[in-house]
Design an enzyme around this catalytic site. Structure first.
Site, PDB file in Angstrom:
ATOM      1  N   ALA A 119       4.346  -2.560  -0.927  1.00 48.00           N
ATOM      2  CA  ALA A 119       3.278  -3.078  -1.791  1.00 48.00           C
ATOM      3  C   ALA A 119       3.888  -3.609  -3.085  1.00 48.00           C
ATOM      4  O   ALA A 119       4.943  -3.140  -3.510  1.00 48.00           O
ATOM      5  CB  ALA A 119       2.294  -1.954  -2.120  1.00 48.00           C
ATOM      6  N   GLU A 127       4.524   0.328   6.721  1.00 48.56           N
ATOM      7  CA  GLU A 127       3.143   0.591   7.170  1.00 48.56           C
ATOM      8  C   GLU A 127       2.573  -0.630   7.902  1.00 48.56           C
ATOM      9  O   GLU A 127       1.832  -0.490   8.877  1.00 48.56           O
ATOM     10  CB  GLU A 127       2.275   0.976   5.960  1.00 48.56           C
ATOM     11  CG  GLU A 127       2.667   2.358   5.412  1.00 48.56           C
ATOM     12  CD  GLU A 127       2.015   2.676   4.078  1.00 48.56           C
ATOM     13  OE1 GLU A 127       2.232   1.902   3.120  1.00 48.56           O
ATOM     14  OE2 GLU A 127       1.289   3.679   4.000  1.00 48.56           O
ATOM     15  N   GLU A 138       7.644   5.609  -1.390  1.00 46.76           N
ATOM     16  CA  GLU A 138       6.578   5.782  -2.390  1.00 46.76           C
ATOM     17  C   GLU A 138       6.763   7.050  -3.202  1.00 46.76           C
ATOM     18  O   GLU A 138       6.457   7.104  -4.392  1.00 46.76           O
ATOM     19  CB  GLU A 138       5.198   5.830  -1.703  1.00 46.76           C
ATOM     20  CG  GLU A 138       4.731   4.499  -1.132  1.00 46.76           C
ATOM     21  CD  GLU A 138       5.157   4.265   0.307  1.00 46.76           C
ATOM     22  OE1 GLU A 138       6.130   4.921   0.761  1.00 46.76           O
ATOM     23  OE2 GLU A 138       4.538   3.435   0.984  1.00 46.76           O
ATOM     24  N   GLY A 144       4.735  -0.003   2.082  1.00 49.12           N
ATOM     25  CA  GLY A 144       3.732  -0.840   2.743  1.00 49.12           C
ATOM     26  C   GLY A 144       4.343  -1.786   3.763  1.00 49.12           C
ATOM     27  O   GLY A 144       3.661  -2.208   4.712  1.00 49.12           O
TER      28      GLY A 144
END
Ligand code: 3HC
Length: 708
Positions: free
Chosen positions: A63, A110, A130, A107
């Site tokens: 992200a 993910e 993260e 992300g």
């Protein structure tokens, strides 16, 4: 279609490429663009399968962290484009394959887990970092990953944040196969085979067979929690990662995902994630020096020399050898030189015993390190780093010798930890080539390198030093020249207060424990014992004439020095030592009490809160002076010095960020209180006063531009 993704067709397979350099950070716009592209392609009759890959050198770094500030402010809420994107990809009826090269992190991983299949280059790495930002994976990674590799392993991956090489990820079931040739070509061919087979897509969220037995999972997670708590030093996110992954075994995918996003939101709102994200960007910001660009000339560094084979010199030589740079060490006598070289080999042997190096690695490194007792052997070195004792006369003498033998263009660096770099440079006829390279002990381990610019240091020497820091796998922070530069100048008032609170009634153990509870790697007195009370004493001798009249001085450390209690090296200092184990010493407590009573200091019970306020605010106040004087370029540079050189907890962001988060008004008010109750040395820094009154922060402060 935006340019954030690019779509190509290889006959009946669509290849969707992320196009957001440098790391394909998944901004909200990129998530929307990716979902739109996948949906558009999946709807086409001519497309039978989709491959998603990353443009440039990587799949995705996760992200877009720079959007988290805004997300924190408005609260994550229910709408998160990354969720729609990943669930949208997984819902596709045509096979979607992630083709991974470089990294698939956070992300990024993910997203790959939302694809139906994963192929990677052998050099690719995956991970959920993260946790290192004070967060947990927030895009259903804690729910999909355990469905591929089991709950205990997924919890370990999320709680550690470590990167996993592709081959290992295949063994774990996270990646399906490694590419044998061109990644995208292999992915396209496989996609076509899957389409031909006509099987329904394999959706990770629907898999349950690897979720395992609840009792066995609970036992494994208990063990993991214990390990993680031991190492976390107060950081919450590792345990929160485990909590989120554990839910995969007890909740439906949907509920587990909601639970994950709730925890993600809580972590995002915490000061810990603010501190860690500040540290992430700070680590990258410190490399940006106004006036230094890619075009600034550099000097070439192919060989090095180090003056002094002591602990520091040896560690610095190892650092060069570890980076593949040949290094010659100069000592005063053959005997001292050999002892130093032996110590280097012993240090390497420890790494072999711990399985971190092979004997062949050691031979290679040792082959890069040679010794001499003759200055003339340094004539070819591109850089010479002086690591002698901390004394101005000695350093000046060494630099005048170096000036005589070093080749033109060689960089002459001093590893002084406190002394005036300009004064040292004045012993040469080439001050433009002189710079401070302040390593931290043990130099081959500690990541920080304070790079001290003298008044006449050349821009090319600064640029070369910053690049060299990276080659040496250090974080170089450029600082100005003054007593102690950034790190040690701030450490002085910090240590001073750590001693004053003892005189006023706290115990050595209480002070150190208050600091480790705060998250520091070690307490101030344990640090003194490690560095050597004699070292502090010697530095104090150098500066004693500059101490303002009437300023309170610590009473106990000079006495310990007189008693020969130098710390670990003499088996006794603030503590008594059994091996390296510190044992509180009643003799020291009695000494503190008698010195304090003799000096008429009133003894009282001191709270941990006061201890931390006094040491930390003393640190911050000096930091504010340093910042205003321009000794540090930005407040984040000070923070990085403290995170990587002084064991400050990264989740507090560093001393200046910590003060920002406490609120500068509060910090200022308390400093005024200590000035009024303790003495003039607590006078608040003008910059702190200004920012506190304006309701601002150190992070927001920008140096006024000079017009003349
Ligand atoms: N978001 C925003 N910017 C990022 C970023 C990210 N995820 N990752 C890297 N960048 C930026 C860096 O700040 C740097 O910017 P700069 O050039 O302006 O200084 C630039 O990209 C290049 O980064 P590096 O210098 O670090 O490049 P490297 O090649 O050395 O390393 C990397 C690449 C391994 C990807 C490293 O940048 C990294 O570790 N990034 C962070 C990875 C991470 O923590 N991902 C998780 C994000 S949170 C998340 O995904 C939440 C989700 O679960 C909801």
């Amino acid at each position: 279609m935006t340019s954030l993704v690019q779509v190509d067709h290889q006959d009946d397979v669509a290849v969707v490429t992320l196009n957001h350099p440098p790391v394909n950070a998944l901004s909200q716009d990129l998530c929307r663009a990716l979902l739109a592209a996948v949906r558009t392609e999946a709807a086409k009759d001519t497309v039978r399968a989709i491959v998603i890959t990353g443009g440039g050198s990587t799949f995705s770094g996760g992200a877009d962290i720079s959007e988290f500030g805004a997300l924190r402010e408005r609260g994550p809420g229910d709408e998160f484009p990354m969720h729609d994107m990943i669930n949208g990809i997984e819902a596709c009826d045509k096979p979607v394959i992630a083709a991974i090269h470089g990294n698939a992190l956070g992300g990024g991983l993910e997203t790959a887990l939302g694809c139906h299949y994963r192929i990677a280059t052998p050099t690719a790495r995956i991970g959920l970092p993260e946790v290192k930002l004070g967060l947990i994976p927030g895009a259903m990674g804690t729910q999909r990953l355990p469905r591929l590799c089991g709950i205990p392993k997924a919890a370990e991956i999320a709680a550690s944040g470590t990167m996993i090489p592709a081959a290992e990820a295949v063994e774990l079931g996270i990646i399906d196969r490694l590419a044998e040739g061109d990644l995208v070509a292999d992915a396209v061919q496989w996609a076509r085979e899957l389409a031909d087979a006509g099987e329904p897509p394999r959706r990770t969220s629907e898999l349950t067979d690897r979720l395992g037995d609840p009792d066995a999972n609970a036992a494994a997670l208990e063990e993991l929690r214990k390990n993680v708590a031991r190492k976390a030093r107060g950081q919450e996110s590792p345990l929160r990662c485990i909590e989120a992954v554990e839910a995969a075994g007890t909740m439906s995918f949907e509920d587990g995902s909601k639970n994950e996003f709730r925890i993600f939101g809580e972590c995002l709102a915490s000061t810990q994630s603010q501190g860690l994200i500040h540290a992430f960007f700070g680590e990258r910001t410190v490399g940006k020096i106004p006036g230094i660009t890619k075009e600034t000339p550099r000097r070439e560094i192919r060989s090095a020399a180090v003056i002094g084979a002591g602990t520091m010199g040896g560690g610095i030589a190892m650092t060069y050898a570890n980076a593949g740079i040949p290094v010659v060490i100069k000592e005063v006598s053959q005997d001292v030189l050999e002892k130093g070289l032996d110590r280097i080999r012993q240090n390497y042997d420890v790494s072999v015993k711990r399985g971190k190096m092979t004997p062949e690695d050691v031979d290679q490194r040792m082959a890069l390190i040679t010794g001499t007792t003759d200055y003339s052997d340094l004539a070819d070195a591109d850089i010479i780093v002086e690591a002698a004792f901390e004394g101005m006369d000695l350093k000046k003498q060494i630099f005048s010798e170096l000036d005589a033998v070093a080749k033109p263009g060689a960089i002459l660096a001093t590893n002084t930890s406190t002394l005036d770099v300009d004064a040292i440079a004045s012993a040469t006829k080439r001050p433009e080539s002189v710079i401070g390279h302040h390593f931290f002990s043990p130099a081959n381990v500690m990541k920080l390198l304070e790079i001290v610019r003298g008044e006449k240091t050349g821009q090319d020497v600064i640029a070369t030093s910053m690049d060299l820091a990276k080659r040496l796998r250090k974080i170089g922070v450029l600082v100005g020249n003054c007593f102690g530069f950034v790190g040690n100048r701030m450490f002085w008032p910090f240590q001073r207060e750590a001693q004053f609170v003892l005189e006023e009634g706290a115990s050595v153990e209480q002070v150190d424990k208050a600091h480790t509870d705060f998250g520091m790697a070690m307490g101030p007195h344990a640090v003194s014992d490690l560095s050597g009370i004699d070292v502090f004493w010697r530095i104090n001798e150098e500066i004693k004439d500059t101490i303002p009249e009437g300023m309170r001085q610590p009473l106990v450390a000079p006495k310990l020095y007189e008693m020969g209690r130098y710390g670990q090296k003499t088996g006794a200092g603030w503590y008594r030592y059994e091996g390296r184990r510190p044992i509180p010493d009643p003799e020291v407590e009695a000494l503190i009490e008698s010195l304090a009573t003799e000096a008429g200091i009133e003894r009282r019970k001191i709270s941990d809160e006061e201890i931390i306020e006094r040491t930390m605010y003393a640190l911050v106040n000096e930091g504010a002076l340093i910042l205003e004087e321009g000794i540090a370029l930005r407040s984040v540079d000070i923070d990085i010095v403290y995170l990587y050189g002084y064991g400050f907890p990264a989740w507090r962001g560093g001393p200046m960020k910590y003060a920002d988060m406490v609120g500068l008004k509060k910090v200022y008010d308390r400093i005024c209180h200590y000035r009024d109750t303790q003495g003039f040395w607590w006078e608040p820094a003008p910059l702190l006063k200004e920012l506190a009154e304006n309701g601002s922060t150190f992070s927001e402060w920008e140096r006024p531009t000079q017009n003349n």
